[in-house]
Design an enzyme around this catalytic site. Structure first.
Site, mmCIF file in Angstrom:
data_model
loop_
_atom_site.group_PDB
_atom_site.id
_atom_site.type_symbol
_atom_site.label_atom_id
_atom_site.label_comp_id
_atom_site.label_asym_id
_atom_site.label_seq_id
_atom_site.Cartn_x
_atom_site.Cartn_y
_atom_site.Cartn_z
ATOM 1 C CG HIS A 133 -2.048 -0.992 1.101
ATOM 2 N ND1 HIS A 133 -3.344 -0.649 0.824
ATOM 3 C CD2 HIS A 133 -2.041 -2.339 1.192
ATOM 4 C CE1 HIS A 133 -4.094 -1.733 0.761
ATOM 5 N NE2 HIS A 133 -3.326 -2.781 0.987
ATOM 6 C CG ASP A 143 0.374 9.195 0.378
ATOM 7 O OD1 ASP A 143 0.368 8.031 0.829
ATOM 8 O OD2 ASP A 143 -0.358 10.101 0.815
HETATM 9 O O1 F6P Z 1 -0.702 3.576 4.150
HETATM 10 C C1 F6P Z 1 -0.296 2.433 4.799
HETATM 11 C C2 F6P Z 1 -1.121 2.174 6.044
HETATM 12 O O2 F6P Z 1 -0.738 0.987 6.658
HETATM 13 C C3 F6P Z 1 -2.603 2.132 5.711
HETATM 14 O O3 F6P Z 1 -3.011 0.866 5.294
HETATM 15 C C4 F6P Z 1 -3.217 2.619 6.958
HETATM 16 O O4 F6P Z 1 -4.416 3.279 6.721
HETATM 17 C C5 F6P Z 1 -2.214 3.591 7.517
HETATM 18 O O5 F6P Z 1 -0.980 3.220 6.977
HETATM 19 C C6 F6P Z 1 -2.239 3.660 9.040
HETATM 20 O O6 F6P Z 1 -1.440 2.723 9.586
HETATM 21 P P1 F6P Z 1 -1.416 2.239 11.080
HETATM 22 O O7 F6P Z 1 -1.977 0.852 11.063
HETATM 23 O O8 F6P Z 1 0.015 2.249 11.467
HETATM 24 O O9 F6P Z 1 -2.246 3.177 11.902
#
Ligand code: F6P
Length: 470
Positions: free
Chosen positions: A153, A361
């Site tokens: 992601h 990003d």
């Molecule tokens: O963008 C990567 C990501 O893991 C997303 O899937 C998620 O919304 C965001 O970062 C927040 O991550 P965390 O689980 O560390 O709060």
């Protein structure tokens, strides 16, 4: 039809992280059968080796607990203090502690051991994100022969940043044990290709590592999206309208510039506020006539670099307030808390400018949601960082270099001065692109490619670099 097993660190209903994904995959899981597997959110002294199943809003979710120590090494440590900054090209913000890697691998082994007994031979496994790069290796070491796909992601790093990651060669070998690796953008596939074609020799004298063979692995870009029409509906829901009315009273005819981001150094928040400061400095027309609202819910706040970003943002917002605020006018509001989707949809719809300027990003779904929420008769303008994966899709946004605050200030001026006809023209193209890249088609195209019937990735020794699924 094969079952689909989705694996991610967070599971649906346990926090905002998996929310969008949960919506996307709920339908797929309902049609195809299967379950979601991940961390329960609980830290215990002695986790059970077996996963517990729970029904979360009609979704079957299997979860395991972790020890506090392992979770720290795996999540705050290796995943978010090494992989996250390196993949976002912020090596200056990486902290390397050697023992975190052992915790990271231990948790991946724990995931694999708890998942394996739940698998049927023809299940298709879809693993999500950088926390779980080694999972296919761990499953295969235990004998799993299923088709396994991985979706990253976040952006894939440049080779130099990758080489700075401890054990990067093993991590790349882990990736080579997936059948399909999906990335957000073409630039990520290009960076991966560069690594695959020019692998650096090991830096440890006396332990030459063989280069990684990606012969079984297909790598392609699958840009994730949202459900823009659902967002359009949400933006006219009673909760959204309530938020719009509340803000309209507060704004009193000022034009709203809106930023919505997790409080993360990759989001470029200090640079964004600095660009706004330059707008106010350069053009006095905008003093009293615009207002910046930055919504920034805290994130990963046990990590020092995140606390520093928060402090930095406090300081710069304070500076802009001190410089431009008057007894009866404030240039900005900065809110460190999360809002529900309906309230956000209302804010997006009201905002004349959606300011989405991350330094780097994976995709950035705020850009998709902002577009979805606009009023077709009077749409706002999206200002988008060229370093977000979304920039490959939304060419009709005003694309900026977020490091160049003069350029972003000028983009803000353009957006605020843009006439209705041009706003409508740009928005229509953006909405068409958002619909084309909707999240449901994203899930279907990834799973279709991963399905055994697919010819891709089988029997060929060549790496398949596919530019886009468009
Ligand atoms: O963008 C990567 C990501 O893991 C997303 O899937 C998620 O919304 C965001 O970062 C927040 O991550 P965390 O689980 O560390 O709060």
């Amino acid at each position: 039809m094969s079952r689909i097993i989705v694996v991610s660190n967070r599971t649906p209903g346990k926090g905002p992280a998996a929310g969008g994904l949960a919506v996307a995959l709920r339908k797929t899981l309902a049609e195809r059968e299967g379950f979601w597997f991940g961390w329960s959110g609980r830290l215990v002294d002695a986790p059970s080796p077996e996963a517990r199943f729970e029904d979360i809003d009609g979704l079957s979710v299997a979860q395991i607990d972790l020890t506090r120590e392992d979770h720290h090494a795996y999540y705050a440590g290796f995943s978010n203090s090494i992989l996250w900054p390196s993949f976002h090209l912020r090596l200056d913000l990486a902290t390397i502690e050697a023992h975190w890697y052992e915790g990271y691998r231990r948790v991946n082994t724990q995931f694999a051991r708890a998942l394996l007994p739940l698998l049927k031979p023809d299940d298709i496994i879809w693993v999500h994100d950088y926390h779980l790069i080694p999972l296919a290796s761990e499953l295969r070491n235990l004998g799993a022969r299923n088709r396994i796909g991985f979706y990253l992601h976040i952006p894939f790093p440049t080779v130099d940043a990758l080489y700075a990651i401890p054990h990067h060669q093993e991590l790349m070998r882990d990736l080579s044990r997936y059948d399909l690796v999906g990335m957000q953008a073409n630039r990520d596939v290009v960076a991966f290709t560069e690594f695959a074609e020019h692998q650096a020799p090991s830096t440890l004298a006396g332990s030459p590592l063989k280069s990684v063979d990606f012969g079984r692995t297909e790598v392609a870009a699958f840009p994730i999206g949202s459900d823009p029409d659902a967002f359009a509906r949400l933006a006219t829901s009673p909760a959204a309208i309530k938020m719009i009315r509340r803000m309209e009273r507060a704004l009193n005819d000022q034009q709203l510039i809106l930023g919505v981001d997790r409080l993360d150094y990759s989001k470029g928040l200090p640079q964004r506020v600095e660009a706004y400061e330059k707008l106010l400095l350069n053009d006095s027309r905008f003093r009293r006539t615009v207002h910046l609202l930055q919504v920034a819910p805290p994130s990963r706040d046990t990590i020092k670099e995140y606390q520093q970003t928060s402090d930095e943002l406090d300081a710069i917002c304070g500076r802009v307030m001190g410089r431009f605020a008057e007894p009866d006018w404030q240039p900005l509001t900065y809110v460190k808390r999360a809002y529900g989707q309906p309230s956000l949809a209302g804010l997006y719809r009201l905002a004349r400018v959606g300011l989405v300027t991350p330094l780097r990003d994976g995709m950035n779904l705020v850009a998709h949601e902002y577009i979805g929420a606009q009023d077709p008769a009077d749409p706002g303008v999206l200002i988008l960082s060229r370093f977000a994966g979304a920039a490959e899709i939304f060419e009709d946004a005003i694309l900026v270099n977020p490091f160049d605050t003069d350029e972003t200030a000028e983009a803000l001026r353009m957006a605020l001065d843009m006439d209705l006809e041009e706003r409508q023209r740009r928005w229509q193209t953006l909405m068409t692109a958002a619909r084309k890249h909707n999240v449901e088609d994203w899930a279907i195209s990834f799973l279709d490619r991963l399905a055994p019937a697919s010819t891709a990735g089988t029997g060929t020794r060549d790496i398949l670099y596919l530019a886009s699924v468009a």
